[in-house]
Motif scaffolding. Structure first.
Motif, PDB file in Angstrom:
ATOM      1  N   PHE A  24       0.822  -0.980  -0.054  1.00 27.58           N
ATOM      2  CA  PHE A  24       0.030  -0.222  -0.057  1.00 27.58           C
ATOM      3  C   PHE A  24       0.990   1.290   0.045  1.00 27.58           C
ATOM      4  CE2 PHE A  24      -3.543  -2.646   1.987  1.00 27.58           C
ATOM      5  CZ  PHE A  24      -4.330  -2.221   0.868  1.00 27.58           C
ATOM      6  N   CYS A  25       0.189   2.239  -0.293  1.00 32.73           N
ATOM      7  CA  CYS A  25       1.131   3.512  -0.387  1.00 32.73           C
ATOM      8  C   CYS A  25       0.849   4.426   0.995  1.00 32.73           C
ATOM      9  CB  CYS A  25       0.684   4.543  -1.507  1.00 32.73           C
ATOM     10  SG  CYS A  25      -1.001   5.098  -1.409  1.00 32.73           S
ATOM     11  N   GLY A  26       1.771   5.491   1.031  1.00 30.73           N
ATOM     12  CA  GLY A  26       1.865   6.088   2.171  1.00 30.73           C
ATOM     13  C   GLY A  26       0.520   6.828   2.908  1.00 30.73           C
ATOM     14  N   LEU A  27      -0.392   6.795   1.690  1.00 28.20           N
ATOM     15  CA  LEU A  27      -1.709   7.648   2.181  1.00 28.20           C
ATOM     16  C   LEU A  27      -2.418   6.802   3.235  1.00 28.20           C
ATOM     17  CD1 LEU A  27      -3.579   8.626  -1.047  1.00 28.20           C
ATOM     18  CD2 LEU A  27      -1.885  10.060   0.050  1.00 28.20           C
ATOM     19  N   THR A  28      -2.097   5.422   3.341  1.00 30.04           N
ATOM     20  CA  THR A  28      -2.621   4.700   4.353  1.00 30.04           C
ATOM     21  C   THR A  28      -2.459   5.137   5.885  1.00 30.04           C
ATOM     22  OG1 THR A  28      -1.886   2.924   2.990  1.00 30.04           O
ATOM     23  CG2 THR A  28      -2.873   2.281   4.981  1.00 30.04           C
ATOM     24  N   ARG A  48      -8.676  10.222  -8.407  1.00 34.40           N
ATOM     25  CA  ARG A  48      -9.785   9.446  -7.894  1.00 34.40           C
ATOM     26  C   ARG A  48      -9.387   8.196  -7.269  1.00 34.40           C
ATOM     27  NH1 ARG A  48     -14.119  12.190  -9.315  1.00 34.40           N
ATOM     28  NH2 ARG A  48     -13.696  13.690 -11.129  1.00 34.40           N
ATOM     29  N   THR A  49      -8.203   7.558  -7.955  1.00 38.15           N
ATOM     30  CA  THR A  49      -7.873   6.214  -7.171  1.00 38.15           C
ATOM     31  C   THR A  49      -7.443   6.674  -5.662  1.00 38.15           C
ATOM     32  OG1 THR A  49      -6.784   6.056  -9.365  1.00 38.15           O
ATOM     33  CG2 THR A  49      -5.775   4.606  -7.327  1.00 38.15           C
ATOM     34  N   CYS A  50      -6.763   7.662  -5.387  1.00 38.81           N
ATOM     35  CA  CYS A  50      -6.446   8.283  -3.952  1.00 38.81           C
ATOM     36  C   CYS A  50      -7.801   8.368  -3.012  1.00 38.81           C
ATOM     37  CB  CYS A  50      -5.622   9.573  -3.901  1.00 38.81           C
ATOM     38  SG  CYS A  50      -4.417   9.722  -5.198  1.00 38.81           S
ATOM     39  N   ALA A  51      -8.758   8.938  -3.759  1.00 38.71           N
ATOM     40  CA  ALA A  51      -9.841   8.936  -2.989  1.00 38.71           C
ATOM     41  C   ALA A  51     -10.490   7.712  -2.527  1.00 38.71           C
ATOM     42  CB  ALA A  51     -10.996   9.997  -3.738  1.00 38.71           C
ATOM     43  N   HIS A  52     -10.382   6.793  -3.596  1.00 36.53           N
ATOM     44  CA  HIS A  52     -10.976   5.387  -3.117  1.00 36.53           C
ATOM     45  C   HIS A  52     -10.185   4.914  -2.485  1.00 36.53           C
ATOM     46  CE1 HIS A  52     -13.096   5.630  -7.628  1.00 36.53           C
ATOM     47  NE2 HIS A  52     -13.929   5.649  -6.695  1.00 36.53           N
ATOM     48  N   LEU A  53      -8.982   4.792  -2.473  1.00 35.02           N
ATOM     49  CA  LEU A  53      -8.134   4.055  -1.350  1.00 35.02           C
ATOM     50  C   LEU A  53      -8.465   4.692  -0.130  1.00 35.02           C
ATOM     51  CD1 LEU A  53      -4.963   2.410  -0.606  1.00 35.02           C
ATOM     52  CD2 LEU A  53      -4.673   4.757  -0.062  1.00 35.02           C
ATOM     53  N   LEU A  54      -8.555   5.798   0.279  1.00 32.24           N
ATOM     54  CA  LEU A  54      -8.972   6.368   1.549  1.00 32.24           C
ATOM     55  C   LEU A  54     -10.408   6.023   2.057  1.00 32.24           C
ATOM     56  CD1 LEU A  54      -7.438   9.863   1.773  1.00 32.24           C
ATOM     57  CD2 LEU A  54      -6.916   7.965   2.945  1.00 32.24           C
ATOM     58  N   GLY A 109       0.598  15.146  -0.759  1.00 38.21           N
ATOM     59  CA  GLY A 109       0.915  14.929  -2.112  1.00 38.21           C
ATOM     60  C   GLY A 109       0.818  13.409  -2.649  1.00 38.21           C
ATOM     61  N   SER A 110       0.507  13.027  -3.905  1.00 42.90           N
ATOM     62  CA  SER A 110       0.246  11.575  -4.271  1.00 42.90           C
ATOM     63  C   SER A 110       1.187  11.434  -5.562  1.00 42.90           C
ATOM     64  CB  SER A 110      -1.125  11.531  -4.423  1.00 42.90           C
ATOM     65  OG  SER A 110      -1.859  12.426  -5.247  1.00 42.90           O
ATOM     66  N   CYS A 111       0.803  10.399  -6.381  1.00 44.13           N
ATOM     67  CA  CYS A 111       1.562   9.894  -7.476  1.00 44.13           C
ATOM     68  C   CYS A 111       1.166  10.292  -8.744  1.00 44.13           C
ATOM     69  CB  CYS A 111       1.853   8.534  -7.739  1.00 44.13           C
ATOM     70  SG  CYS A 111       1.329   7.224  -6.499  1.00 44.13           S
ATOM     71  N   PRO A 112       0.019  10.993  -9.047  1.00 46.23           N
ATOM     72  CA  PRO A 112      -0.311  11.415 -10.449  1.00 46.23           C
ATOM     73  C   PRO A 112       0.699  12.623 -10.782  1.00 46.23           C
ATOM     74  CG  PRO A 112      -2.429  11.242  -9.145  1.00 46.23           C
ATOM     75  CD  PRO A 112      -1.244  10.858  -8.271  1.00 46.23           C
ATOM     76  N   SER A 141       4.613  13.931   1.330  1.00 47.20           N
ATOM     77  CA  SER A 141       4.128  13.205  -0.009  1.00 47.20           C
ATOM     78  C   SER A 141       3.595  11.980   0.559  1.00 47.20           C
ATOM     79  CB  SER A 141       5.312  12.983  -0.923  1.00 47.20           C
ATOM     80  OG  SER A 141       4.800  11.903  -1.883  1.00 47.20           O
ATOM     81  N   GLY A 142       2.443  11.148   0.158  1.00 54.01           N
ATOM     82  CA  GLY A 142       1.978   9.811   0.560  1.00 54.01           C
ATOM     83  C   GLY A 142       2.187   9.062  -0.794  1.00 54.01           C
ATOM     84  N   SER A 143       2.958   9.657  -1.654  1.00 54.17           N
ATOM     85  CA  SER A 143       3.056   8.929  -2.946  1.00 54.17           C
ATOM     86  C   SER A 143       3.529   7.443  -2.781  1.00 54.17           C
ATOM     87  CB  SER A 143       3.927   9.696  -3.970  1.00 54.17           C
ATOM     88  OG  SER A 143       4.309   8.793  -4.867  1.00 54.17           O
ATOM     89  N   GLY A 144       2.795   6.656  -3.818  1.00 58.51           N
ATOM     90  CA  GLY A 144       3.173   5.198  -3.520  1.00 58.51           C
ATOM     91  C   GLY A 144       4.405   4.678  -4.453  1.00 58.51           C
ATOM     92  N   ILE A 145       4.949   5.591  -5.350  1.00 56.80           N
ATOM     93  CA  ILE A 145       5.850   5.332  -6.029  1.00 56.80           C
ATOM     94  C   ILE A 145       7.345   4.873  -5.258  1.00 56.80           C
ATOM     95  CG2 ILE A 145       7.640   6.038  -7.711  1.00 56.80           C
ATOM     96  CD1 ILE A 145       5.430   8.071  -8.748  1.00 56.80           C
TER      97      ILE A 145
HETATM   98  S1  SF4 Z   1      -2.256   7.316  -7.122  1.00 57.46           S
HETATM   99 FE1  SF4 Z   1      -0.313   6.927  -5.740  1.00 57.46          FE
HETATM  100  S2  SF4 Z   1      -0.934   8.324  -3.870  1.00 57.46           S
HETATM  101 FE2  SF4 Z   1      -2.839   7.772  -4.852  1.00 57.46          FE
HETATM  102  S3  SF4 Z   1      -3.668   5.844  -4.094  1.00 57.46           S
HETATM  103 FE3  SF4 Z   1      -2.491   5.153  -5.681  1.00 57.46          FE
HETATM  104  S4  SF4 Z   1      -0.587   4.687  -5.073  1.00 57.46           S
HETATM  105 FE4  SF4 Z   1      -1.453   5.918  -3.378  1.00 57.46          FE
END
Ligand code: SF4
Length: 428
Positions: A24-28, A48-54, A109-112, A141-145
Motif C-alpha cells: 500500500f502507499c503512504g496515504l494509508t 480518484r484512485t487516492c480518494a477510493h483508497l482512503l 501529495g500523491s503519485c499522479p 508526500s504519501g505517493s506510492g512510487i
Molecule cells: S495514485 Fe499513488 S498516492 Fe494515490 S492511492 Fe494510488 S498509489 Fe496511493
C-alpha cells in the motif's frame, strides 16, 4: 524466554531485492494519523484512485466531521498548473471557513504526474501566511512510487520537525503515533521511574507540540521513522538507540535504554517494571504454546519485520526462515538485529515473484505479508497474517505483549480448527 543461539544478525549478508513491489502507499498512514492528531486535517491532493483508497481503507469509520479528504486534480497541461494552485487555495479557504476546529492542515501529495508537478511546499507556505496564526499548513508526500505504507507517517512527522519551537531544556521526546491508551501506559512507566519532562511527537493537539533542541534526547516507538530521526538530529536532538518495545523483552530493553540515559537506579527501574513485566511474560506464554517451533516467513511490508521477528523468535520460540523488510536502517534496527538469532535469509527491498518462490518452496507455518498476497497464499494452504493489522492494533509495551503474540497465534489456531472435514463442508 527461549535459549536460542545468540550472535545476532547485524553482520549477516543481506539479500538486496530490487523488483516489483506489492504494498500500500503512504496515504494509508492518514488512517491512524488523523485519529491521533485531533485538530489536524489531511487534504490529499490526488486522483480518484487516492480518494477510493482512503474511502475503502477508512470506510468503516464514520465521523460526523471527517478529518481527511481528497482534492481531486483533473488532468492539466502546464498552463493549467497555475490554475491548479488557485483552485487549491480556494479549496483550502472553503475548508477552513467551514471547519474552525482545524489548527493544522496537511497537504498530502500523491503519485499522479499533475500532483508531482504542483509545488505543494510553496502552496503550504502561501496558505500558512494566509491563515496564521490560527492554522499551520504543512505538506508531505504519501505517493506510492517506491515507498511502503508506513512511510506516510514518517513523511508527516518529518515535515513537522522543522517548525517545532526551539528549546535548550533537557527533554525526553517519544517519537511515533501510538494509540492514546498505549502512549499513556508508556508515559506512566517513565513517570514511575522519575523521568521528566517527557513530550510526544506527534502531540494530540497542535498547542501541545513539543519543543526541540540540543538537549533533547528522543526514543523512537516505531522503526519506520528514519526521515523523522534525521530531521530531529538536524535540530540537534540525540537518538537513544534501543530495541523496539514489542514484547516483554523489547519493552524492558527500550525502557532500560531510556532509564540509563536519565540515570535511573536499578531499584527504581525494578519497582516500576517488575509487575507489568510479569504480566507480559504470562500473557505471552499463554500464546507461545501455539507458536513454539513453528516456522515464519516475513514478506517486506510494514518495516516492523525485524523487531517482530526478534520478538517471535526469542519470546515465542518461532523459527524465522526469511525476514524481509522494505528498508534495513541499521542505525535504527541495530539493537534488534543484535538480538535476532541468525536467520537463513535477511532481505531488503522487494522482488515479489522471487520471494513468493522462496515462500512456496519452504512452506512456512506462518507467512506475514500484505493483503494482496495473503489470499492467494491462503488458497495454497499457507497460514498468513496481514502486516497492516500490526499498525492498526495496539501492540507496543507490556500490556499489549500478549495481544501481539495472539495476533500471530490466531491464524495458526484457525487453520488447526479447519480439519479436512470442516473445510469440505465449507466448500460445499
Ligand atoms: S495514485 Fe499513488 S498516492 Fe494515490 S492511492 Fe494510488 S498509489 Fe496511493
Amino acid at each position: 524466554m527461549s535459549a536460542l543461539p545468540s550472535g545476532g544478525c547485524r553482520d549477516l549478508p543481506v539479500l538486496r531485492e530490487r523488483g516489483q513491489r506489492e504494498v500500500f502507499c503512504g496515504l494509508t498512514g492518514i488512517i491512524w494519523l488523523h485519529r491521533k492528531m485531533q485538530d489536524a486535517f489531511f487534504l490529499v491532493v490526488g486522483s480518484r484512485t487516492c480518494a477510493h483508497l482512503l474511502q475503502s481503507a477508512a470506510g468503516v469509520m464514520i465521523f460526523a466531521e471527517p478529518r481527511f479528504g481528497t482534492a481531486i486534480l483533473e488532468e492539466k497541461d502546464l498552463a493549467g498548473l497555475a490554475d491548479a494552485q488557485t483552485e487549491l487555495d480556494r479549496e483550502v479557504d472553503r475548508l477552513l471557513a467551514r471547519r474552525p476546529d482545524i489548527r493544522q492542515l496537511f497537504l498530502v501529495g500523491s503519485c499522479p504526474s499533475e500532483v508531482i508537478k504542483l509545488d505543494l511546499a510553496k502552496a503550504a507556505e502561501r496558505q500558512t501566511a494566509r491563515h496564521a496564526p490560527h492554522v499551520r499548513v504543512l505538506n508531505f508526500s504519501g505517493s506510492g512510487i517506491e515507498t511502503t505504507f508506513t512511510q506516510g507517517e514518517d513523511a508527516c512527522l518529518a515535515a513537522m520537525v522543522p517548525v517545532l519551537p526551539a528549546t535548550q531544556a533537557r527533554v525526553l521526546l517519544l517519537v511515533g503515533a501510538l494509540p492514546d491508551v498505549v502512549e499513556d501506559q508508556a508515559l506512566a512507566l517513565l513517570a514511575a521511574m522519575g523521568i521528566a519532562p517527557v513530550r510526544v511527537l506527534p502531540a494530540r493537539r497542535s498547542g501541545e507540540m513539543p519543543a526541540v533542541g540540543p538537549n533533547t534526547v528522543f526514543a523512537l516507538t516505531q522503526p519506520f521513522l528514519a526521515d523523522t530521526r534525521e530531521a530531529l538530529q538536524r535540530r540537534g536532538a540525540r537518538h537513544i538507540p534501543a530495541p523496539f518495545p514489542f514484547g516483554e523483552e523489547g519493552t524492558t530493553l527500550w525502557l532500560r535504554a531510556v532509564a540509563d540515559e536519565f540515570g535511573v537506579s536499578d531499584a527504581a527501574f525494578g519497582a516500576a517494571t517488575e509487575a507489568p513485566r510479569a504480566r507480559a511474560r504470562k500473557a505471552v506464554a499463554a500464546q507461545a504454546a501455539t507458536l513454539r517451533d513453528r516456522t515464519l516467513f516475513f514478506f517486506p511490508d510494514s518495516q516492523l519485520e525485524v523487531p517482530l521477528a526478534r520478538f517471535l523468535a526469542r519470546e515465542c520460540g518461532m523459527t524465522p526462515l526469511e525476514v524481509g523488510t522494505p528498508y534495513l536502517h541499521r542505525d535504527i534496527l541495530g539493537p534488534d538485529l543484535d538480538l535476532l538469532p541468525p536467520v537463513p535469509v535477511l532481505s531488503e527491498g522487494q522482488d515479489v515473484d522471487r520471494q513468493l518462490d522462496r515462500a512456496r518452496a519452504q512452506r512456512p507455518d506462518l507467512t506475514v505479508c500484505g493483503l494482496g498476497l495473503a489470499n492467494p497464499l491462503e488458497a495454497e494452504g499457507l497460514a498468513t497474517k496481514w502486516a497492516i493489522e500490526l499498525v492498526f492494533t495496539p501492540v507496543h509495551f507490556y500490556e499489549q505483549a500478549g495481544d501481539l503474540a495472539g495476533l500471530f497465534a490466531r491464524p495458526l489456531r484457525r487453520r488447526a480448527l479447519l480439519s479436512p472435514a470442516t473445510a469440505l463442508e465449507a466448500a460445499e
